[in-house]
Design a protein around this motif. Structure first.
Motif, PDB file in Angstrom:
ATOM      1  N   GLU A  26       0.950  -1.444   0.237  1.00 45.66           N
ATOM      2  CA  GLU A  26       0.073  -0.149  -0.253  1.00 45.66           C
ATOM      3  C   GLU A  26       0.797   1.561   0.204  1.00 45.66           C
ATOM      4  O   GLU A  26       0.548   2.492  -0.185  1.00 45.66           O
ATOM      5  CB  GLU A  26      -1.037   0.339   1.218  1.00 45.66           C
ATOM      6  N   TYR A  27       2.344   0.909   0.753  1.00 47.87           N
ATOM      7  CA  TYR A  27       2.421   1.909   0.947  1.00 47.87           C
ATOM      8  C   TYR A  27       3.413   2.672  -0.801  1.00 47.87           C
ATOM      9  O   TYR A  27       3.298   3.683  -1.418  1.00 47.87           O
ATOM     10  CB  TYR A  27       3.661   2.268   1.505  1.00 47.87           C
ATOM     11  N   GLN A  28       3.858   1.753  -1.701  1.00 46.28           N
ATOM     12  CA  GLN A  28       4.488   2.203  -2.272  1.00 46.28           C
ATOM     13  C   GLN A  28       3.916   1.967  -3.377  1.00 46.28           C
ATOM     14  O   GLN A  28       4.297   2.604  -4.260  1.00 46.28           O
ATOM     15  CB  GLN A  28       5.638   0.214  -2.926  1.00 46.28           C
ATOM     16  N   PHE A  29       2.450   1.203  -3.321  1.00 47.91           N
ATOM     17  CA  PHE A  29       1.598   1.616  -5.188  1.00 47.91           C
ATOM     18  C   PHE A  29       0.455   2.033  -4.449  1.00 47.91           C
ATOM     19  O   PHE A  29      -0.731   2.476  -5.752  1.00 47.91           O
ATOM     20  CB  PHE A  29       1.184  -0.427  -5.149  1.00 47.91           C
ATOM     21  N   GLY A  30      -0.348   2.620  -2.673  1.00 46.60           N
ATOM     22  CA  GLY A  30      -1.677   2.812  -2.647  1.00 46.60           C
ATOM     23  C   GLY A  30      -2.361   1.938  -2.846  1.00 46.60           C
ATOM     24  O   GLY A  30      -3.465   1.878  -3.147  1.00 46.60           O
ATOM     25  N   LEU A  31      -1.992   0.074  -2.871  1.00 45.59           N
ATOM     26  CA  LEU A  31      -3.513  -0.383  -2.869  1.00 45.59           C
ATOM     27  C   LEU A  31      -3.536  -1.549  -1.691  1.00 45.59           C
ATOM     28  O   LEU A  31      -2.585  -1.470  -1.340  1.00 45.59           O
ATOM     29  CB  LEU A  31      -3.004  -1.433  -4.363  1.00 45.59           C
ATOM     30  N   LYS A  32      -5.098  -1.246  -1.132  1.00 45.74           N
ATOM     31  CA  LYS A  32      -5.123  -1.747   0.309  1.00 45.74           C
ATOM     32  C   LYS A  32      -4.976  -3.086  -0.125  1.00 45.74           C
ATOM     33  O   LYS A  32      -5.626  -3.531  -1.452  1.00 45.74           O
ATOM     34  CB  LYS A  32      -7.034  -1.324   0.342  1.00 45.74           C
ATOM     35  N   GLU A  33      -5.274  -4.083   0.880  1.00 43.44           N
ATOM     36  CA  GLU A  33      -4.625  -5.642   1.245  1.00 43.44           C
ATOM     37  C   GLU A  33      -6.275  -6.050  -0.429  1.00 43.44           C
ATOM     38  O   GLU A  33      -5.696  -6.938  -0.730  1.00 43.44           O
ATOM     39  CB  GLU A  33      -5.980  -5.860   2.115  1.00 43.44           C
ATOM     40  N   GLN A  34      -7.483  -5.306  -0.181  1.00 47.91           N
ATOM     41  CA  GLN A  34      -8.719  -5.836  -1.141  1.00 47.91           C
ATOM     42  C   GLN A  34      -8.180  -5.509  -2.589  1.00 47.91           C
ATOM     43  O   GLN A  34      -8.461  -6.521  -3.473  1.00 47.91           O
ATOM     44  CB  GLN A  34     -10.188  -5.458  -0.694  1.00 47.91           C
ATOM     45  N   ASP A  35      -7.993  -4.270  -2.653  1.00 43.34           N
ATOM     46  CA  ASP A  35      -7.206  -4.488  -4.402  1.00 43.34           C
ATOM     47  C   ASP A  35      -5.815  -5.356  -4.910  1.00 43.34           C
ATOM     48  O   ASP A  35      -6.265  -5.671  -5.797  1.00 43.34           O
ATOM     49  CB  ASP A  35      -6.497  -2.599  -4.169  1.00 43.34           C
ATOM     50  N   VAL A  36      -5.144  -5.277  -4.021  1.00 48.95           N
ATOM     51  CA  VAL A  36      -4.475  -6.339  -4.234  1.00 48.95           C
ATOM     52  C   VAL A  36      -4.996  -7.867  -4.106  1.00 48.95           C
ATOM     53  O   VAL A  36      -4.459  -8.611  -5.507  1.00 48.95           O
ATOM     54  CB  VAL A  36      -3.326  -6.758  -2.913  1.00 48.95           C
ATOM     55  N   ILE A  37      -5.912  -8.370  -3.634  1.00 49.85           N
ATOM     56  CA  ILE A  37      -6.816  -9.236  -3.784  1.00 49.85           C
ATOM     57  C   ILE A  37      -7.652  -9.838  -5.033  1.00 49.85           C
ATOM     58  O   ILE A  37      -6.934 -10.138  -6.554  1.00 49.85           O
ATOM     59  CB  ILE A  37      -7.879  -9.741  -2.698  1.00 49.85           C
ATOM     60  N   LYS A  38      -7.570  -8.257  -5.462  1.00 43.67           N
ATOM     61  CA  LYS A  38      -8.543  -8.327  -6.458  1.00 43.67           C
ATOM     62  C   LYS A  38      -7.574  -8.003  -7.266  1.00 43.67           C
ATOM     63  O   LYS A  38      -7.743  -8.643  -9.012  1.00 43.67           O
ATOM     64  CB  LYS A  38      -9.291  -6.136  -7.009  1.00 43.67           C
ATOM     65  N   LEU A  39      -6.400  -8.060  -7.774  1.00 41.89           N
ATOM     66  CA  LEU A  39      -5.551  -7.612  -8.846  1.00 41.89           C
ATOM     67  C   LEU A  39      -4.905  -8.807  -8.990  1.00 41.89           C
ATOM     68  O   LEU A  39      -5.117  -9.711 -10.137  1.00 41.89           O
ATOM     69  CB  LEU A  39      -3.953  -6.289  -7.959  1.00 41.89           C
ATOM     70  N   MET A  40      -4.312  -9.470  -8.217  1.00 42.51           N
ATOM     71  CA  MET A  40      -4.010 -11.045  -8.393  1.00 42.51           C
ATOM     72  C   MET A  40      -5.456 -11.937  -9.359  1.00 42.51           C
ATOM     73  O   MET A  40      -4.859 -12.953  -9.379  1.00 42.51           O
ATOM     74  CB  MET A  40      -4.316 -11.844  -7.049  1.00 42.51           C
ATOM     75  N   ARG A  41      -6.321 -12.236  -8.321  1.00 40.47           N
ATOM     76  CA  ARG A  41      -7.625 -12.889  -9.024  1.00 40.47           C
ATOM     77  C   ARG A  41      -8.212 -12.151 -10.403  1.00 40.47           C
ATOM     78  O   ARG A  41      -7.806 -13.710 -11.370  1.00 40.47           O
ATOM     79  CB  ARG A  41      -8.903 -12.313  -7.958  1.00 40.47           C
ATOM     80  N   ARG A  42      -7.764 -10.779 -10.676  1.00 43.05           N
ATOM     81  CA  ARG A  42      -7.802 -10.469 -12.316  1.00 43.05           C
ATOM     82  C   ARG A  42      -6.393 -10.881 -13.070  1.00 43.05           C
ATOM     83  O   ARG A  42      -6.661 -11.650 -13.924  1.00 43.05           O
ATOM     84  CB  ARG A  42      -7.933  -9.190 -12.457  1.00 43.05           C
ATOM     85  N   GLU A  43      -5.347 -11.024 -12.629  1.00 35.88           N
ATOM     86  CA  GLU A  43      -4.282 -11.181 -13.369  1.00 35.88           C
ATOM     87  C   GLU A  43      -3.718 -12.484 -13.827  1.00 35.88           C
ATOM     88  O   GLU A  43      -2.527 -12.819 -14.285  1.00 35.88           O
ATOM     89  CB  GLU A  43      -3.009 -10.629 -12.403  1.00 35.88           C
ATOM     90  N   MET A  44      -4.069 -13.671 -12.393  1.00 34.38           N
ATOM     91  CA  MET A  44      -3.605 -14.907 -12.203  1.00 34.38           C
ATOM     92  C   MET A  44      -4.657 -15.646 -12.632  1.00 34.38           C
ATOM     93  O   MET A  44      -5.688 -15.591 -12.894  1.00 34.38           O
ATOM     94  CB  MET A  44      -3.254 -14.851 -10.653  1.00 34.38           C
ATOM     95  N   LYS A  45      -4.436 -16.801 -12.377  1.00 33.92           N
ATOM     96  CA  LYS A  45      -4.824 -17.797 -13.439  1.00 33.92           C
ATOM     97  C   LYS A  45      -5.537 -18.402 -11.945  1.00 33.92           C
ATOM     98  O   LYS A  45      -5.305 -18.633 -11.202  1.00 33.92           O
ATOM     99  CB  LYS A  45      -4.101 -19.699 -14.046  1.00 33.92           C
ATOM    100  N   LEU A  46      -6.794 -19.241 -12.065  1.00 31.49           N
ATOM    101  CA  LEU A  46      -7.665 -19.777 -11.006  1.00 31.49           C
ATOM    102  C   LEU A  46      -6.908 -20.300  -9.538  1.00 31.49           C
ATOM    103  O   LEU A  46      -6.521 -20.387  -8.913  1.00 31.49           O
ATOM    104  CB  LEU A  46      -8.410 -20.068 -11.556  1.00 31.49           C
ATOM    105  N   ASN A  47      -6.361 -21.892 -10.858  1.00 27.46           N
ATOM    106  CA  ASN A  47      -5.191 -22.146  -9.318  1.00 27.46           C
ATOM    107  C   ASN A  47      -4.080 -21.610  -8.834  1.00 27.46           C
ATOM    108  O   ASN A  47      -4.285 -21.748  -7.231  1.00 27.46           O
ATOM    109  CB  ASN A  47      -5.190 -23.361  -9.896  1.00 27.46           C
ATOM    110  N   SER A  48      -4.070 -20.946  -9.427  1.00 25.58           N
ATOM    111  CA  SER A  48      -2.991 -20.419  -8.540  1.00 25.58           C
ATOM    112  C   SER A  48      -3.307 -18.973  -7.750  1.00 25.58           C
ATOM    113  O   SER A  48      -2.557 -18.535  -6.768  1.00 25.58           O
ATOM    114  CB  SER A  48      -1.836 -19.299  -9.639  1.00 25.58           C
TER     115      SER A  48
END
Length: 90
Positions: A26-48
């Motif tokens: 969050e400090y470096q990129f301005g993304l809260k935990e929920q935003d990171v989770i959304k980004l990970m869900r969007r960018e990664m394969k489902l199993n990953s």
């Protein structure tokens, strides 16, 4: 916030690292935990994504307030000391 491809790659890398907290992301990129989770869900394969969520959920090292460590930066007791760019013996 719009992130470049390099920034997205770095956020994913930081999210996978055990000792990088969500607060650091969050400090470096301005993304809260929920935003990171959304980004990970969007960018990664489902199993990953599922593997990452299982790994991160409840992990105390991913949250600054849950971390328990002594003064200073975490360092493994087996890690050698580094002095003046030379690795010194214990």
């Amino acid at each position: 916030m719009i992130l470049s491809n390099n920034d997205i790659d770095r956020v994913i890398e930081m999210a996978w690292e055990d000792r990088t907290t969500f607060e650091a992301i969050e400090y470096q990129f301005g993304l809260k935990e929920q935003d990171v989770i959304k980004l990970m869900r969007r960018e990664m394969k489902l199993n990953s994504f599922k593997m990452w969520r299982k790994r991160v959920q409840g992990r105390s090292t991913k949250h600054e307030k849950l971390r328990v460590y002594e003064k200073g930066r975490f360092k493994c007791s087996r890690q050698k000391q580094i002095t003046h760019n030379k690795i010194s013996k214990r």
